[in-house]
Design a protein around this motif. Structure first.
Motif, mmCIF file in Angstrom:
data_model
loop_
_atom_site.group_PDB
_atom_site.id
_atom_site.type_symbol
_atom_site.label_atom_id
_atom_site.label_comp_id
_atom_site.label_asym_id
_atom_site.label_seq_id
_atom_site.Cartn_x
_atom_site.Cartn_y
_atom_site.Cartn_z
ATOM 1 N N ILE A 102 -8.317 8.122 2.292
ATOM 2 C CA ILE A 102 -9.548 7.331 2.313
ATOM 3 C C ILE A 102 -9.574 6.423 3.533
ATOM 4 C CG2 ILE A 102 -10.896 5.597 1.083
ATOM 5 C CD1 ILE A 102 -10.891 8.433 -0.138
ATOM 6 N N ILE A 103 -8.439 5.787 3.847
ATOM 7 C CA ILE A 103 -8.397 4.898 5.024
ATOM 8 C C ILE A 103 -8.620 5.725 6.291
ATOM 9 C CG2 ILE A 103 -7.085 3.156 6.271
ATOM 10 C CD1 ILE A 103 -7.733 2.373 3.399
ATOM 11 N N ALA A 153 7.100 5.657 4.568
ATOM 12 C CA ALA A 153 6.620 5.970 5.920
ATOM 13 C C ALA A 153 7.080 7.359 6.352
ATOM 14 C CB ALA A 153 7.126 4.917 6.902
ATOM 15 N N LEU A 154 8.314 7.724 6.000
ATOM 16 C CA LEU A 154 8.826 9.049 6.354
ATOM 17 C C LEU A 154 8.093 10.146 5.590
ATOM 18 C CD1 LEU A 154 12.679 8.344 6.499
ATOM 19 C CD2 LEU A 154 11.166 8.856 8.420
ATOM 20 N N MET A 155 7.815 9.894 4.319
ATOM 21 C CA MET A 155 7.151 10.908 3.486
ATOM 22 C C MET A 155 5.640 10.915 3.708
ATOM 23 S SD MET A 155 9.208 10.211 -0.066
ATOM 24 C CE MET A 155 8.543 11.615 -0.931
ATOM 25 N N GLN A 156 5.102 9.800 4.234
ATOM 26 C CA GLN A 156 3.657 9.624 4.430
ATOM 27 C C GLN A 156 2.877 9.887 3.144
ATOM 28 O OE1 GLN A 156 1.754 11.010 8.016
ATOM 29 N NE2 GLN A 156 3.674 11.031 9.142
ATOM 30 N N SER A 157 3.456 9.469 2.024
ATOM 31 C CA SER A 157 2.781 9.627 0.738
ATOM 32 C C SER A 157 3.360 8.632 -0.256
ATOM 33 C CB SER A 157 2.957 11.049 0.203
ATOM 34 O OG SER A 157 2.465 11.137 -1.123
ATOM 35 N N SER A 171 -2.710 5.628 8.268
ATOM 36 C CA SER A 171 -3.911 5.059 8.900
ATOM 37 C C SER A 171 -3.621 4.590 10.316
ATOM 38 C CB SER A 171 -4.459 3.898 8.063
ATOM 39 O OG SER A 171 -3.502 2.864 7.935
ATOM 40 N N VAL A 172 -2.404 4.077 10.550
ATOM 41 C CA VAL A 172 -2.036 3.649 11.905
ATOM 42 C C VAL A 172 -2.040 4.849 12.844
ATOM 43 C CG1 VAL A 172 -0.168 2.721 13.327
ATOM 44 C CG2 VAL A 172 -0.738 1.633 11.146
ATOM 45 N N LEU A 173 -1.467 5.967 12.388
ATOM 46 C CA LEU A 173 -1.457 7.185 13.206
ATOM 47 C C LEU A 173 -2.871 7.718 13.408
ATOM 48 C CD1 LEU A 173 1.650 9.032 11.683
ATOM 49 C CD2 LEU A 173 1.515 7.879 13.901
ATOM 50 N N ALA A 174 -3.708 7.639 12.348
ATOM 51 C CA ALA A 174 -5.075 8.151 12.440
ATOM 52 C C ALA A 174 -5.905 7.369 13.449
ATOM 53 C CB ALA A 174 -5.747 8.104 11.066
ATOM 54 N N SER A 175 -5.602 6.071 13.605
ATOM 55 C CA SER A 175 -6.396 5.229 14.501
ATOM 56 C C SER A 175 -5.892 5.240 15.941
ATOM 57 C CB SER A 175 -6.402 3.779 13.990
ATOM 58 O OG SER A 175 -5.099 3.207 14.083
ATOM 59 N N ALA A 176 -4.754 5.886 16.177
ATOM 60 C CA ALA A 176 -4.194 5.906 17.535
ATOM 61 C C ALA A 176 -5.178 6.569 18.497
ATOM 62 C CB ALA A 176 -2.864 6.660 17.535
ATOM 63 N N GLY A 177 -5.412 5.916 19.615
ATOM 64 C CA GLY A 177 -6.300 6.460 20.632
ATOM 65 C C GLY A 177 -7.776 6.264 20.345
ATOM 66 N N MET A 178 -8.105 5.561 19.245
ATOM 67 C CA MET A 178 -9.506 5.341 18.911
ATOM 68 C C MET A 178 -9.958 3.962 19.401
ATOM 69 S SD MET A 178 -10.225 7.145 15.269
ATOM 70 C CE MET A 178 -10.013 8.925 15.069
ATOM 71 N N ARG A 234 -9.089 -1.637 13.925
ATOM 72 C CA ARG A 234 -9.097 -2.805 13.034
ATOM 73 C C ARG A 234 -9.059 -2.381 11.563
ATOM 74 N NH1 ARG A 234 -12.375 -5.326 17.165
ATOM 75 N NH2 ARG A 234 -14.321 -4.626 16.229
ATOM 76 N N VAL A 235 -9.558 -1.182 11.243
ATOM 77 C CA VAL A 235 -9.473 -0.678 9.875
ATOM 78 C C VAL A 235 -7.999 -0.523 9.479
ATOM 79 C CG1 VAL A 235 -9.974 1.266 8.348
ATOM 80 C CG2 VAL A 235 -11.697 0.493 9.982
ATOM 81 N N ALA A 236 -7.215 0.124 10.346
ATOM 82 C CA ALA A 236 -5.790 0.323 10.067
ATOM 83 C C ALA A 236 -5.056 -1.016 10.018
ATOM 84 C CB ALA A 236 -5.171 1.227 11.136
ATOM 85 N N LEU A 237 -5.375 -1.912 10.958
ATOM 86 C CA LEU A 237 -4.731 -3.232 10.977
ATOM 87 C C LEU A 237 -5.041 -4.005 9.699
ATOM 88 C CD1 LEU A 237 -3.127 -5.424 12.430
ATOM 89 C CD2 LEU A 237 -5.254 -6.141 13.563
ATOM 90 N N SER A 238 -6.260 -3.873 9.199
ATOM 91 C CA SER A 238 -6.635 -4.578 7.959
ATOM 92 C C SER A 238 -5.787 -4.110 6.787
ATOM 93 C CB SER A 238 -8.116 -4.335 7.650
ATOM 94 O OG SER A 238 -8.928 -4.857 8.665
ATOM 95 N N GLN A 239 -5.555 -2.794 6.689
ATOM 96 C CA GLN A 239 -4.726 -2.280 5.599
ATOM 97 C C GLN A 239 -3.301 -2.813 5.716
ATOM 98 O OE1 GLN A 239 -3.567 1.824 5.561
ATOM 99 N NE2 GLN A 239 -3.410 1.921 3.333
#
Length: 564
Positions: free
Chosen positions: A71-72, A189-193, A230-237, A243-248
């Motif tokens: 969702i994030i 973080a390693l499992m990403q779940s 979410s941090v990985l998803a926002s990389a390069g954006m 700020r969405v990832a930072l908020s989480q």
């Protein structure tokens, strides 16, 4: 007992169970998403400024998808594409953290013995269902059964360790809250779940080897570790998406800081709320702790969401201060510069604003046309003339997005102008401006084809265009560039004289195209490599012709503005 334990056998059984558990979650999520179609994404994107609705939408969407990280990541994409503002996303983030706790509640229900029955029922529904919703529901039910079967295998793998001294000593280290939080954060973080990690926690709790205090510390760490997606998803954006990832991250770190000093008290509170067992020792832990961990996870995230909800505007400003907009990045974002809603009551003034915005569109289109041939005649990526951080191709893509955006906004604005009382001259100008805006957007679409389909075709061809072919294309391209640049100047003042001059001299363009085509066909007969690039060469000429004709059409619309 220790001698009978086979580390390899335990590892294989546990890994297999974990794989089935994760695959079951994926099947469950996939089935639910298919059954709901695009409604989850649409629900999120339609959230307005009402924080409570955003919270509920985020919780519902996270329960359907069974992953707050997903969702994030969707929110990051929606904010990046400007379908949602960063401020609107905040309440959805809070809701997503609540919705993800549903998985822990389901896992704690001890449905292991019925796992294969549930899976079989889901398989039958998926195979025999007459409608898509039934089949998708069957897929979700199969995943539900599969995740419980995976959990049962993990539980069987861990069972021999319940009296294995080295393993119990390791778990006792997790009674230290600092180590528990660190371990939960790292492993999630390693499992990403976080769902998978909490499934493992409940598996350990089912064997009576994990205390609630250790479980709470691990949960707190998992809440931070799940932010990695979410941090990985926002990389390069863009900054707004980041700020969405930072908020989480800030939200979950705040939860850890608030609850960490009170883990023992929080654990006692959870015990008081949760069902108790009559047995003692490990048997009692095995009965009580799984449900207690699930309840702790739910209450922790609900409490944090309700705590933050009234202060979202303050939190919004804090995150913006930590990660403000980058002025250069802001210039890359499509935006209207001149149009003002307040001017709509005065058509003459409103049309002057439209002319300024259309002239800006012309300047953007001219830069795109100038860059359009670069990837076909050079081997390097190059740099955008205005934004050196961007490659030539990314610069064209950015400007094509701007043209699409402006075409939509200006067209809507012109339609609003027509609702006022217009004289004949103003009506004629509105109609001409609509045609001009559509023509400029069509130029962008042609260049999008150049950088998309044509570049892909070029990469699939081993041979390069011949130097003679490049020279011919550059001559045609340079003439088209001069035409569009002159058109951009004409648009600034709606200059009929300049536009009229562009309608003349058609013979020169036709002659250049004919000469290039004849010369190319001669090379095709003489040089095998020219035959390989034949389609690309002819397509480029055709696309440059399209830009030329759109330019002529726009010039004709400018001339028509002043004709009575």
């Amino acid at each position: 007992m220790d001698e009978m334990i086979s580390p390899v056998g335990i590892a294989v059984l546990f890994a297999g169970g974990l794989a089935l558990f994760l695959y079951g979650i994926r099947m469950l999520s996939s089935g639910l998403k298919k059954a709901s179609g695009e409604r989850v994404r649409l629900l999120i994107s339609k959230v307005t400024g009402n924080s409570l609705y955003g919270l509920l939408a985020g919780a519902f969407a996270s329960m359907v998808v069974q992953s707050s990280s997903t969702i994030i990541a969707i929110l990051v994409g929606l904010v990046q594409s400007r379908l949602m503002s960063y401020s609107q996303a905040l309440s959805v983030i809070l809701g997503a953290e609540i919705g993800t706790t549903a998985m822990a509640q389901l896992v704690a229900f001890r449905l292991h013995d019925y796992a294969l029955i549930i899976f079989a029922a889901g398989f039958a529904l998926h195979s025999l269902g007459k409608t898509e919703p039934l089949r998708f529901s069957g897929e979700a039910l199969s995943g539900f059964g599969l995740l419980f079967f995976g959990l049962k295998l993990m539980s069987e793998a861990v069972a021999p360790l319940e009296s294995y001294a080295p393993f119990l000593s390791l778990l006792r280290y997790l009674e230290n809250p600092f180590l528990g939080v660190a371990a939960g954060m790292l492993l999630t973080a390693l499992m990403q779940s976080s769902s998978a990690f909490i499934g493992i926690l409940i598996t350990l709790a089912l064997q009576g080897v994990l205390t609630l205090e250790a479980g709470v510390a691990l949960l707190l760490g998992a809440n931070i570790g799940t932010c990695i997606t979410s941090v990985l998803a926002s990389a390069g954006m863009q900054r707004a998406a980041k700020r969405v990832a930072l908020s989480q991250v800030l939200f979950n770190v705040a939860g850890v800081l608030i609850f960490f000093p009170f883990i023992p008290q929080f654990a006692e509170f959870i015990r008081a709320l949760s069902p108790s067992a009559e047995s003692f020792g490990a048997g009692r832990l095995a009965h009580e702790v799984p449900r207690q961990i699930a309840n702790a996870h739910s209450l922790l995230n609900i409490f944090m969401a309700l705590l933050f909800l009234p202060f979202l505007s303050l939190f919004d400003r804090l995150v913006y201060r930590l990660l403000p907009d980058d002025p250069e990045e802001t210039r890359l974002i499509p935006a209207v510069w001149y149009l003002k809603e307040s001017a709509l009551s005065t058509p003459l003034l409103a049309l002057s604003y439209v002319r300024a915005e259309v002239a800006r569109m012309g300047s953007i289109a001219a830069k795109m046309v100038r860059a359009s041939l670069y990837p076909f005649i050079n081997s390097d990526l190059g740099h955008d003339v205005v934004f050196p951080r961007l490659s030539v191709i990314k610069g064209m893509s950015m400007r094509e997005e701007k043209l699409d955006f402006l075409e939509s906004r200006i067209s809507d604005y012109l339609i609003k102008i027509t609702r006022s009382s217009l004289n004949e001259e103003e009506s004629r100008e509105v109609f001409a401006l609509m045609n001009i805006v559509k023509g400029l957007e069509s130029i962008g679409d042609v260049i999008e084809t150049l950088e998309g389909k044509m570049l892909e075709k070029k990469r699939g061809v081993e041979s390069d265009l011949s130097q003679a072919g490049k020279d011919e294309l550059m001559e045609i391209h340079n003439l088209v560039c001069l035409e569009i640049e002159e058109l951009a100047h004409a648009l600034k003042q709606m200059d009929r004289v300049r536009a009229g001059a562009l309608l003349e001299g058609e013979e020169r363009f036709k002659r250049l195209v004919e000469q290039a085509e004849v010369a190319h066909l001669k090379r095709v007969f003489l040089l095998p490599e020219a035959e390989i690039t034949h389609d690309i060469h002819m397509e480029l000429i055709y696309l440059l012709e399209q830009i030329h004709h759109y330019g002529k059409s726009i010039a004709r619309s400018i001339v028509n503005v002043g004709e009575g």
